[in-house]
Motif scaffolding. Sequence first.
Motif, PDB file in Angstrom:
ATOM      1  N   UNK A 222       0.853  -1.192   0.000  1.00  0.00           N
ATOM      2  CA  UNK A 222       0.000   0.000   0.000  1.00  0.00           C
ATOM      3  C   UNK A 222       0.882   1.232   0.000  1.00  0.00           C
ATOM      4  N   UNK A 223       0.652   2.137  -0.976  1.00  0.00           N
ATOM      5  CA  UNK A 223       1.450   3.359  -1.077  1.00  0.00           C
ATOM      6  C   UNK A 223       0.810   4.466  -0.245  1.00  0.00           C
ATOM      7  N   UNK A 224       1.614   5.406   0.178  1.00  0.00           N
ATOM      8  CA  UNK A 224       1.126   6.538   0.944  1.00  0.00           C
ATOM      9  C   UNK A 224       0.038   7.279   0.172  1.00  0.00           C
ATOM     10  N   UNK A 225      -1.042   7.619   0.849  1.00  0.00           N
ATOM     11  CA  UNK A 225      -2.099   8.406   0.227  1.00  0.00           C
ATOM     12  C   UNK A 225      -3.133   7.610  -0.536  1.00  0.00           C
ATOM     13  N   UNK A 226      -2.962   6.316  -0.624  1.00  0.00           N
ATOM     14  CA  UNK A 226      -3.939   5.502  -1.356  1.00  0.00           C
ATOM     15  C   UNK A 226      -5.194   5.231  -0.528  1.00  0.00           C
ATOM     16  N   UNK A 227      -6.258   4.894  -1.222  1.00  0.00           N
ATOM     17  CA  UNK A 227      -7.505   4.459  -0.599  1.00  0.00           C
ATOM     18  C   UNK A 227      -7.714   3.014  -1.046  1.00  0.00           C
ATOM     19  N   UNK A 228      -7.505   2.091  -0.111  1.00  0.00           N
ATOM     20  CA  UNK A 228      -7.592   0.670  -0.439  1.00  0.00           C
ATOM     21  C   UNK A 228      -8.824   0.089   0.239  1.00  0.00           C
ATOM     22  N   UNK A 229      -9.565  -0.715  -0.488  1.00  0.00           N
ATOM     23  CA  UNK A 229     -10.703  -1.394   0.127  1.00  0.00           C
ATOM     24  C   UNK A 229     -10.445  -2.891   0.138  1.00  0.00           C
ATOM     25  N   UNK A 230     -10.784  -3.519   1.236  1.00  0.00           N
ATOM     26  CA  UNK A 230     -10.655  -4.976   1.312  1.00  0.00           C
ATOM     27  C   UNK A 230     -12.043  -5.570   1.516  1.00  0.00           C
ATOM     28  N   UNK A 231     -12.432  -6.419   0.581  1.00  0.00           N
ATOM     29  CA  UNK A 231     -13.752  -7.024   0.596  1.00  0.00           C
ATOM     30  C   UNK A 231     -13.647  -8.494   0.970  1.00  0.00           C
TER      31      UNK A 231
ATOM     32  N   UNK B  45      -2.219  11.558  14.913  1.00  0.00           N
ATOM     33  CA  UNK B  45      -1.498  11.899  13.689  1.00  0.00           C
ATOM     34  C   UNK B  45      -0.927  10.676  12.976  1.00  0.00           C
ATOM     35  N   UNK B  46      -1.804   9.771  12.575  1.00  0.00           N
ATOM     36  CA  UNK B  46      -1.315   8.571  11.904  1.00  0.00           C
ATOM     37  C   UNK B  46      -1.060   8.850  10.420  1.00  0.00           C
ATOM     38  N   UNK B  47      -0.299   7.990   9.782  1.00  0.00           N
ATOM     39  CA  UNK B  47      -0.125   8.103   8.337  1.00  0.00           C
ATOM     40  C   UNK B  47      -1.211   7.317   7.631  1.00  0.00           C
ATOM     41  N   UNK B  48      -1.775   6.394   8.362  1.00  0.00           N
ATOM     42  CA  UNK B  48      -2.679   5.439   7.742  1.00  0.00           C
ATOM     43  C   UNK B  48      -3.784   5.096   8.741  1.00  0.00           C
ATOM     44  N   UNK B  49      -5.011   4.978   8.250  1.00  0.00           N
ATOM     45  CA  UNK B  49      -6.098   4.518   9.127  1.00  0.00           C
ATOM     46  C   UNK B  49      -6.636   3.204   8.593  1.00  0.00           C
ATOM     47  N   UNK B  50      -6.746   2.236   9.455  1.00  0.00           N
ATOM     48  CA  UNK B  50      -7.338   0.959   9.082  1.00  0.00           C
ATOM     49  C   UNK B  50      -8.721   0.909   9.704  1.00  0.00           C
ATOM     50  N   UNK B  51      -9.756   0.743   8.881  1.00  0.00           N
ATOM     51  CA  UNK B  51     -11.120   0.700   9.412  1.00  0.00           C
ATOM     52  C   UNK B  51     -11.682  -0.693   9.192  1.00  0.00           C
TER      53      UNK B  51
ATOM     54  N   UNK C  59      -4.323  11.174   4.060  1.00  0.00           N
ATOM     55  CA  UNK C  59      -4.139  10.018   4.935  1.00  0.00           C
ATOM     56  C   UNK C  59      -4.461   8.740   4.159  1.00  0.00           C
ATOM     57  N   UNK C  60      -3.574   7.771   4.269  1.00  0.00           N
ATOM     58  CA  UNK C  60      -3.811   6.487   3.622  1.00  0.00           C
ATOM     59  C   UNK C  60      -4.979   5.797   4.315  1.00  0.00           C
ATOM     60  N   UNK C  61      -5.899   5.232   3.528  1.00  0.00           N
ATOM     61  CA  UNK C  61      -7.069   4.588   4.121  1.00  0.00           C
ATOM     62  C   UNK C  61      -7.132   3.125   3.691  1.00  0.00           C
ATOM     63  N   UNK C  62      -7.319   2.262   4.658  1.00  0.00           N
ATOM     64  CA  UNK C  62      -7.583   0.862   4.339  1.00  0.00           C
ATOM     65  C   UNK C  62      -8.938   0.543   4.928  1.00  0.00           C
ATOM     66  N   UNK C  63      -9.915   0.377   4.050  1.00  0.00           N
ATOM     67  CA  UNK C  63     -11.298   0.194   4.477  1.00  0.00           C
ATOM     68  C   UNK C  63     -11.705  -1.258   4.271  1.00  0.00           C
TER      69      UNK C  63
END
Lengths: 287, 268, 297
Positions: C42-51, C171-177, C205-209
């Motif tokens: 996962x690169x910085x600033x990406x929006x990744x979804x995991x299904x 102040x995270x670089x990435x949020x995992x939801x 912010x990098x997002x992993x949803x």
Amino acid sequence: MEIRIEHLNYIYGLGTSYEKKALDDISLTIRSGEFIGIIGHTGSGKSTLIQHLNGLNRASSGQIFVDGKNIYEDGYPMRQLRFRVGLVFQYPEYQIFETTVLKDICFGPKNQGLSAEEAEGRARAAMRMVGLDEHYEGKSPFELSGGQKRRVAIAGILAMNPEVLVLDEPTAGLDPKGRDDILGVLKQLHRESGITVVLVSHSMEDVADYASRIIVLDKGKVLYDDIPAKVFSHVEELESIGLAAPQVTYVMRALRGKGWDVSQDVTTQAEAADEILEVLRKAGVKC
Amino acid sequence: MLKDMTIGQYYPGNSLIHRLDPRVKLLGTLVFIISLFTFSSISAYALATVAVLTVVAVSRVPLRYILKGLKPIFILMLITILFNLFMTPGTAVLQIWKLKMTEEGIRFAIHMAVRLTYLIIGSSILTFTTTPNSLTDGLESGLGWMNRLHVPVHEIAMMMSIALRFIPILMDETDKIMRAQEARGADFQSGGVFHRVKAMVPLLVPLFVSAFRRANDLALAMEARGYHGGAGRTKMKPLVYHRKDWIAFLVMAGYVAAQILLRIFVKI
Amino acid sequence: MKSSDRRSIIEGHDLTYEYLHYDDDGNVDASYRALKGVSLDVKEGQFIAILGHNGSGKSTLARQLNALLVPSGGTLFVDGLDTREEKNVGAIRQAAGMVFQNPDNQIIASVVEEDAGFGPENMGVPTKEIWERVRKALKAVGMWEYRESSPNRLSGGQKQRVAIAGVIAMKPKCIVLDEPTAMLDPGGRAEVIRTVRELNRTDGITVILITHYMEEVIYADRVLVMDEGAVVMSGTPREVFSNVRALKEIRLDVPFVTELADRLKERGVPLPDGILTVEELTEELEKIRHGDQNRAS
């Protein structure tokens, strides 16, 4: 069994600072064998309303008639009403407490005063209805998956042989697979046993395919009470109260907006496909 | 039933009492309660009455609201008074069947009634004017010296504040599970003691399961947010004494001095 | 900037994870492989979804990203730090914040602002800066007006936004939801997704949803589909949703419009793959209708 509600009002915390009118002059009739969807936003009063159907909540004013008898009259067998109108709460798996699946499902029938054998017979029949085979009987309900637990909980209500099955958000928190399984069970149940089903949901998609009648609640009032196609035609009004019409309605509207002669009363994907193909064929497209 | 309890609840406001440092209020309550039990003359109670009424007036919590908090313990108080009236040995004033009401008993019962009432009022002013959070903060900081005795003060305070956050959630949940079981024909109201205890099983098992699940989730969430006990933690709302707090300490000292003076010079 | 030029925030290689079950003597008597060789970058600033549906391993993966679990095999680097190293745990939890499913069970304090300050307090941030961070975080999720409220009085969507603010304040670089919307109503779901997208776009912010709602992944840069502990599909939402049948086979949903387009295609309507929105569908259908009319005339 027919449930007739007349001018029902329910006020929370009467006489306190947080007094709130949860139900506002509700009148409607639930007829035997119907499959009704009750739709509303969180706080619209839908959960409060269904808890009146089996007497758990008592109306502040208004009447409820079950098969013509006023349930608020002195001497009405209120406890029997609980068994005749089976109410499945939201996240019903949170009420499971027994050590085995079979024992837990027997809880309701035993409260009805049935013998152990009779109760077990009922429980086994209920398990079949929700698609749980015998080898689940002796299992601990706490080791099952979320979807299976929910089926156990629903079976716990079905084992009481209710005439009306009321479910509060039966698909909440389940994944698509679990959701389709539960909705499939309900559809089959309705078709095969003819039980009246009242399904409470905030998702139009859940009820669009199954219900023959939809009641929309907003701020404790009945906003619409009609067949699905008619209810979905009020797209703007539904959106203004934080609900949405099902996707199929949006597709049909968009096409009509571009001059397609498709029907507005379409509620399922199959019907939508038929309508679109019909127009394309008329326009001379070979397909 | 539980909703009618006003005792132990917070009454939102912005009075001087509300704004005092929780440590001041804790100490004040403690001093007041101790004074009730050390000074027990009519004049001492009169002074305590003046003190309580003044604090209530300043706090702007309606007196009616505070008195409502006394209701649940009314029965308890009545029993204590009756017990003292008839069970204290001494000169008989009145005799009903085999029970003797004594002069000493009457005096003692009055003392108990006054003390209990004031004790409840005093501590409810504390909870009415202090949020549960600042109360735990006050305890944590006020009892910080106990750390040296290896008492895990921070951990205890954290547990208290989490408990306070989850009590309303679990009360809601109890209500929901009760209704769900009632929908399956459970009967929580009728029957004898044994039957009633047995009827609680379908309520208690799900409630415990749920509480454990919540505890598990919460522990995970706290860990994910970097919680590692009290060491190296900073405070978002550190407790600092202001001028008003020092003045409050002086007022407290004045109250104690006045009680001592009354004891020495006034003989009633 | 092309995404391949960006720095990797999460690099997992051949991750496996086994849940172990111990008998009374403390010996392993059963094990269950929840992850079977998952690799991701996962690169910085990406929006990744995991299904994936329940039990597909997606939550186990999420917990690895925050070092709540460490891999049984393979390697995982979060912000360049190896999650297996005990000393990195603090820094990893700060770099990759985590939001969970149940809104009630992750709010720790009884006042909104104090909950937002919980993470920074644990990190030892000075008081003045905690307040600054809390103000920024609550404003970013639109919950500043509620700072003095009790969480118990908020709606589900609002509670989840408070939980997100609690993470942002670190102040995270990435949020995992991890399925943040599973217990919410449609309004609450939209609220949360809007907030997350906003944080991704404006603050980078990098997002992993992690989710099972298809409508929520349409806006992702990349979608990973998990089944039985492995990544079975990966690509842009359009690419992934082109495989309607494969998705249905593992009993995942497909957006309604995509499914309708697929049904029409099956019946001979020449629609392209991977239609995601109502507008796309109507546009394509219009083209077909008019295109053929023109040819006929």
